[in-house]
Design a protein around this motif. Structure first.
Motif, PDB file in Angstrom:
ATOM      1  N   CYS A   1       0.832  -1.201   0.000  1.00 12.56           N
ATOM      2  CA  CYS A   1       0.000   0.000   0.000  1.00 12.56           C
ATOM      3  C   CYS A   1       0.872   1.260   0.000  1.00 12.56           C
ATOM      4  O   CYS A   1       1.857   1.359   0.747  1.00 12.56           O
ATOM      5  CB  CYS A   1      -0.926  -0.006   1.215  1.00 12.56           C
ATOM      6  SG  CYS A   1      -2.121   1.352   1.215  1.00 12.56           S
ATOM      7  N   LYS A   2       0.501   2.210  -0.840  1.00  9.50           N
ATOM      8  CA  LYS A   2       1.258   3.459  -0.939  1.00  9.50           C
ATOM      9  C   LYS A   2       0.947   4.409   0.219  1.00  9.50           C
ATOM     10  O   LYS A   2       1.729   5.292   0.528  1.00  9.50           O
ATOM     11  CB  LYS A   2       0.936   4.164  -2.259  1.00  9.50           C
ATOM     12  CG  LYS A   2       1.215   3.334  -3.510  1.00  9.50           C
ATOM     13  CD  LYS A   2       0.737   4.085  -4.746  1.00  9.50           C
ATOM     14  CE  LYS A   2       0.872   3.264  -6.008  1.00  9.50           C
ATOM     15  NZ  LYS A   2       0.321   3.985  -7.191  1.00  9.50           N
ATOM     16  N   LEU A   3      -0.219   4.218   0.822  1.00  6.64           N
ATOM     17  CA  LEU A   3      -0.673   5.145   1.859  1.00  6.64           C
ATOM     18  C   LEU A   3      -0.152   4.742   3.229  1.00  6.64           C
ATOM     19  O   LEU A   3       0.004   3.555   3.536  1.00  6.64           O
ATOM     20  CB  LEU A   3      -2.212   5.182   1.896  1.00  6.64           C
ATOM     21  CG  LEU A   3      -2.910   5.475   0.562  1.00  6.64           C
ATOM     22  CD1 LEU A   3      -4.418   5.391   0.744  1.00  6.64           C
ATOM     23  CD2 LEU A   3      -2.506   6.849   0.038  1.00  6.64           C
TER      24      LEU A   3
ATOM     25  N   ILE B   1      -9.278   1.461   3.941  1.00  6.84           N
ATOM     26  CA  ILE B   1      -9.251   0.561   2.781  1.00  6.84           C
ATOM     27  C   ILE B   1      -9.678  -0.846   3.220  1.00  6.84           C
ATOM     28  O   ILE B   1     -10.459  -1.523   2.542  1.00  6.84           O
ATOM     29  CB  ILE B   1      -7.845   0.522   2.158  1.00  6.84           C
ATOM     30  CG1 ILE B   1      -7.468   1.888   1.601  1.00  6.84           C
ATOM     31  CG2 ILE B   1      -7.779  -0.538   1.053  1.00  6.84           C
ATOM     32  CD1 ILE B   1      -6.067   1.944   1.026  1.00  6.84           C
ATOM     33  N   ILE B   2      -9.197  -1.266   4.381  1.00  5.17           N
ATOM     34  CA  ILE B   2      -9.495  -2.600   4.867  1.00  5.17           C
ATOM     35  C   ILE B   2     -10.940  -2.703   5.331  1.00  5.17           C
ATOM     36  O   ILE B   2     -11.669  -3.634   4.955  1.00  5.17           O
ATOM     37  CB  ILE B   2      -8.530  -2.976   6.011  1.00  5.17           C
ATOM     38  CG1 ILE B   2      -7.092  -2.980   5.494  1.00  5.17           C
ATOM     39  CG2 ILE B   2      -8.894  -4.342   6.598  1.00  5.17           C
ATOM     40  CD1 ILE B   2      -6.046  -3.090   6.580  1.00  5.17           C
ATOM     41  N   THR B   3     -11.371  -1.753   6.158  1.00  5.70           N
ATOM     42  CA  THR B   3     -12.730  -1.819   6.706  1.00  5.70           C
ATOM     43  C   THR B   3     -13.803  -1.645   5.634  1.00  5.70           C
ATOM     44  O   THR B   3     -14.851  -2.311   5.676  1.00  5.70           O
ATOM     45  CB  THR B   3     -12.910  -0.747   7.796  1.00  5.70           C
ATOM     46  OG1 THR B   3     -12.585   0.546   7.264  1.00  5.70           O
ATOM     47  CG2 THR B   3     -12.014  -1.043   8.991  1.00  5.70           C
TER      48      THR B   3
ATOM     49  N   THR C   1      -9.925   0.460  -8.283  1.00  5.69           N
ATOM     50  CA  THR C   1      -9.792   1.612  -7.381  1.00  5.69           C
ATOM     51  C   THR C   1      -8.994   1.234  -6.123  1.00  5.69           C
ATOM     52  O   THR C   1      -8.323   2.087  -5.527  1.00  5.69           O
ATOM     53  CB  THR C   1     -11.177   2.117  -6.957  1.00  5.69           C
ATOM     54  OG1 THR C   1     -11.944   1.036  -6.406  1.00  5.69           O
ATOM     55  CG2 THR C   1     -11.916   2.723  -8.142  1.00  5.69           C
ATOM     56  N   ILE C   2      -9.079  -0.033  -5.741  1.00 11.08           N
ATOM     57  CA  ILE C   2      -8.290  -0.511  -4.595  1.00 11.08           C
ATOM     58  C   ILE C   2      -6.837  -0.698  -5.017  1.00 11.08           C
ATOM     59  O   ILE C   2      -5.903  -0.245  -4.339  1.00 11.08           O
ATOM     60  CB  ILE C   2      -8.870  -1.831  -4.048  1.00 11.08           C
ATOM     61  CG1 ILE C   2     -10.287  -1.627  -3.530  1.00 11.08           C
ATOM     62  CG2 ILE C   2      -7.971  -2.391  -2.939  1.00 11.08           C
ATOM     63  CD1 ILE C   2     -10.967  -2.905  -3.074  1.00 11.08           C
TER      64      ILE C   2
END
Length: 562
Positions: free
Chosen positions: A506-508, A514-516, A551-552
């Motif tokens: 993940c870049k963030l 994202i997970i939830t 998008t993910i």
């Protein structure tokens, strides 16, 4: 010396002639199958018998390194076997093999699978030992090799002191000297008028007579100085029956440590050959019917022996090997995880087969069960106390993603390709692709997604390492092999065509949402490393679950494991 192979068939009449007891084989009509692995010696027949493990049987035509069963069964008739390089493997492997049985008996003192006859015990300055015939033979040979110069010097010194009015002309004419480093001649036997009886030489005579008999019976090719008096033939047979009483009459004469050890060896030998002694044995042997347990211990000593007593949070790895469902793991050690710098348990199972055989479905299923048990053990610890894992740095489940770390598994087989190579482990993958088990093929970070690599290791190396390696050399082996095992898994996972997964990071820095927000899609496909990095394993094959949205994926970048 005779060599038989575990699992091979021989004429029942041949086996009955070799063994005094049928416990080493099973009878099937006119043939018998060897069911034991070990060493056997009959004092009546004076034969050394080795029942070698079936891993030596590497050829389809039931031959061992090009030698048939019958050739190995009649080695005494082979001329110059001591110098024939084609049979060098027999001399080396038989000794390492015998020592491995002794080592196993010492390590597994409470084991019932090692059968041994009652042995003559004697406390000497050689140590408290149980002597078999082969123990005694090797002790005589090793003692002679280590002390022959000292013994010869004492022998020459005594002869020189006994010389009265030496006749040097006759001595030079009749005797051959030994030359020192500066080419000065030293005469072992000095001619003189008066013949003195050398009472001190009796012990040397007994020792070298026994050694000479060993040398003759087993083609040891020892060079024994001709200056020693040797008892041979019928005279030696009589000495075997009354040597113990003769020996004890001269016990008081010896105070030198070397001679006292020599006396102790002779006393043990005559105790075994004295027909009037109640302690005399008809045979001695060490046999194992379940040699797979010995092979397992040999591998475990190489891989994880020093970890057996490592205890963390009141649990040792030795305890961890014994699962609650009754299954016992062969090998387990903690080493660097495949996806980060934390540690994970590597779980191994040693496979004792013929060199070209492989594990069946049952063995593979059991291995997956072992891995699941270890995962559950660590989860149980986590559930009891979220701060108290087995060991700091070992993490099996990520709380946020509910993903599970990858658990590496391996099979390891013994094999022999080069009968002369005892010094290289030659560990190689039997197959580049591991065996895989899963419930959901798209979910790598799922507790039921497991992989097992299969390796083969030089059995002769394992045999030698079991008794000859020091802790430093063993540690070097572990460091090299554990790194290789991890790298092989890394290489497999970095090849999407083989593993069917691609890895993304993940870049963030903040990725909880994202997970939830996508938990159902990402369940079993994500894991957070010990560096707080979110890793995604994307399945590259045809999926049956909802695919990961673009998008993910845009929030991730493609990476390789390292």
């Amino acid at each position: 010396m005779k060599i038989l192979i575990e699992g091979a068939y021989y004429p029942i009449s041949t086996l009955q002639n070799i063994f005094d007891d049928p416990k080493f084989y099973t009878q099937n009509n006119l043939e018998g199958k060897i069911i034991s692995v070990g060493y056997y010696h009959s004092f009546e027949k004076n034969e050394l018998i080795y029942m070698l493990p079936k891993v030596f049987m590497i050829d389809d035509d039931n031959s061992v390194f090009g030698k048939t069963k019958n050739e190995l069964l009649d080695l005494d008739y082979i001329k110059n076997i001591k110098h024939d390089l084609h049979y060098n493997w027999i001399r080396q492997s038989s000794l390492y093999f015998y020592n491995s049985l002794l080592e196993y008996r010492k390590r597994i003192t409470d084991s019932q699978i090692v059968n041994k006859t009652e042995r003559f015990e004697l406390n000497t300055n050689l140590g408290d030992q149980e002597y078999s015939y082969l123990d005694l033979l090797l002790s005589f040979v090793n003692f002679y090799k280590k002390n022959k110069n000292h013994i010869l010097y004492k022998h020459m010194e005594y002869n020189s002191n006994q010389a009265k009015k030496p006749k040097w002309e006759k001595t030079i004419r009749k005797s051959l000297p030994i030359f020192t480093s500066n080419n000065s001649p030293v005469y072992v036997s000095i001619r003189n008028k008066k013949k003195n009886i050398n009472k001190e030489e009796e012990l040397l005579t007994y020792f070298f007579s026994i050694l000479k008999n060993f040398n003759k019976d087993h083609n040891l090719n020892l060079r024994i100085d001709k200056s020693y008096k040797i008892i041979k033939g019928d005279s030696f047979k009589r000495l075997q029956t009354n040597g113990l009483s003769k020996l004890r009459k001269i016990k008081y004469r010896y105070f030198n440590d070397t001679l006292k050890r020599m006396y102790a060896l002779c006393e043990i030998y005559f105790s075994q050959t004295d027909k009037s002694s109640s302690k005399r044995k008809r045979e001695d042997f060490i046999s194992v019917n379940n040699y797979n347990l010995v092979f397992e211990d040999m591998i475990d000593k190489l891989f994880s022996d020093d970890l057996n007593n490592t205890q963390v949070n009141d649990v040792s790895l030795k305890d961890l090997k014994k699962n609650d469902d009754g299954k016992i793991i062969d090998h387990i050690y903690d080493y660097q995880s495949l996806i980060d710098t934390s540690n994970i348990f590597y779980i191994g199972d040693s496979k004792y087969y013929k060199s070209n055989s492989e594990a069946g479905k049952l063995s593979k299923y059991k291995q997956f069960t072992y891995a699941k048990n270890i995962i559950q053990f660590n989860i149980d610890l986590l559930n009891k106390d979220k701060k108290k894992a087995y060991k700091k740095g070992i993490n099996y489940r990520d709380k946020l993603t509910e993903g599970y770390n990858i658990t590496p598994n391996f099979f390891i087989y013994g094999y022999i390709e080069n009968k002369e190579n005892f010094d290289d482990h030659l560990i190689t993958l039997k197959s580049k692709l591991p065996v895989k088990s899963f419930h959901y093929k798209e979910r790598l970070f799922d507790r039921d997604t497991l992989f097992v690599h299969s390796y083969k290791i030089n059995f002769l190396y394992v045999l030698k390492a079991y008794t000859n390696f020091n802790s430093l050399k063993t540690q070097d082996f572990r460091s090299e092999v554990k790194s290789d095992f991890r790298n092989n898994f890394i290489e497999f996972f970095n090849n999407p065509k083989n593993c069917e997964f691609e890895f993304y990071k993940c870049k963030l820095k903040t990725y909880e949402s994202i997970i939830t927000d996508n938990f159902k899609i990402l369940n079993g496909k994500c894991y957070i490393t010990n560096k707080e990095e979110l890793i995604l394993a994307k399945y590259t094959g045809k999926t049956i679950e909802e695919p990961i949205k673009k998008t993910i994926l845009d929030q991730f970048k493609l990476i390789n494991l390292k």
